[in-house]
Scaffold this motif. Structure first.
Motif: not given
Length: 119
Positions: A67, A11, A15, A69-70
């Motif tokens: 949030s 993740a 990003l 999870s993001n």
């Protein structure tokens, strides 16, 4: 790299890939927003639990779930999802210990994310 049971490294890499040449500025910004907003959502859990407001409580848990999870905060996401589901299906009776788990997982995620951007 952060503990993968707390923060999913993929993740973070996803990003970073959104702005690969910015020296992690975007990642720092996203983490900063998360670290500023999540304590407010945690407070909202406590306030809505105290008021017996299941809808508001579940919405705050859902927000934390999304949030986290993001950012790949996997343990926090799982705890918030469980909290949201329990509130929607069983109400708020006996939910305080589960709320404490979400707070503890946020503390772990916060430490891992701060360490990640401090490098």
């Amino acid at each position: 790299m952060a503990d993968p049971s707390v923060i999913d490294p993929q993740a973070i890499e996803n990003l970073r890939a959104l702005n690969p040449d910015d020296n992690d500025e975007f990642l720092r910004e996203i983490i900063g927003i998360f670290l500023e907003d999540t304590p407010q959502r945690l407070d909202e859990l406590e306030q809505s639990r105290g008021a017996g407001d299941v809808t508001r409580f579940a919405r705050a848990a859902h927000s934390i779930k999304g949030s986290s999870s993001n950012l790949g905060a996997v343990a926090l996401r799982a705890a918030a999802e469980k909290l949201e589901h329990q509130a929607r299906s069983e109400g708020l009776d006996g939910i305080a210990p589960h709320t404490a788990v979400v707070r503890a997982e946020f503390d772990r995620a916060q430490a891992a994310l701060k360490a990640l951007v401090a490098r």
